[in-house]
Scaffold this active site. Structure first.
Site: not given
Length: 171
Positions: A54, A56
């Site tokens: 992901h 993040e």
């Protein structure tokens, strides 16, 4: 929302566009420390066939290496989509001070939509959460991406049906 938040969210949107260019879900993130971007990332789940790739998490990993610490205490994470449970957990564990996101995630958002892990007082760290920064732009990236996927699937289905019809005529 302030001008600085908009500026850095635009940088996260640029990352999301990089993901889109790779046929990844267009989510981008940047981490800012002392007014400077110290890491940039975008989704790479499909490219890497890795469930945890992901935006993040990739940005947190790069930021930790950049500053030489797992503690990101004085940083702000800008991300185009509300963090999921996994990313929210990583944000808490890396002690990101502030999280700014664009579009809410009604199916997996854990920074205020389904729950708010980031500001939950039961954890040893909380992050300030700012929502809806350039929300329309961030949401449009995602909506348009999935619209194109649905259209492509419809076209593929039509093509399969046409090929099936031709096969039946030839028989």
């Amino acid at each position: 929302m302030n001008e600085q938040d908009e500026y850095f969210m635009k940088e996260a949107i640029k990352e999301a566009q990089k993901a889109q260019d790779l046929n990844e879900v267009p989510i981008g993130a940047v981490i800012v420390y002392d007014g400077k971007i110290i890491s940039r990332a975008h989704n790479l789940r499909e490219s890497e066939q890795n469930a945890v790739a992901h935006a993040e998490l990739l940005a947190i990993d790069k930021a930790c290496r950049e500053i030489g610490s797992w503690r990101l205490e004085d940083t702000t994470l800008y991300v185009t989509l509300e963090p999921c449970p996994m990313c929210s957990g990583a944000i808490i564990l890396s002690r990101v001070k502030r999280v700014v996101y664009g579009a809410s995630d009604p199916k997996g958002g854990c920074a205020g939509t389904l729950m708010n892990l980031l500001e939950d007082q039961r954890f040893n760290h909380q992050s300030e959460v700012v929502t809806g920064v350039l929300e329309a732009e961030c949401g449009a990236l995602l909506s348009n991406f999935f619209k194109k996927i649905r259209e492509r699937k419809r076209q593929e289905k039509k093509l399969r049906q046409a090929n099936s019809d031709l096969t039946e005529i030839d028989s």
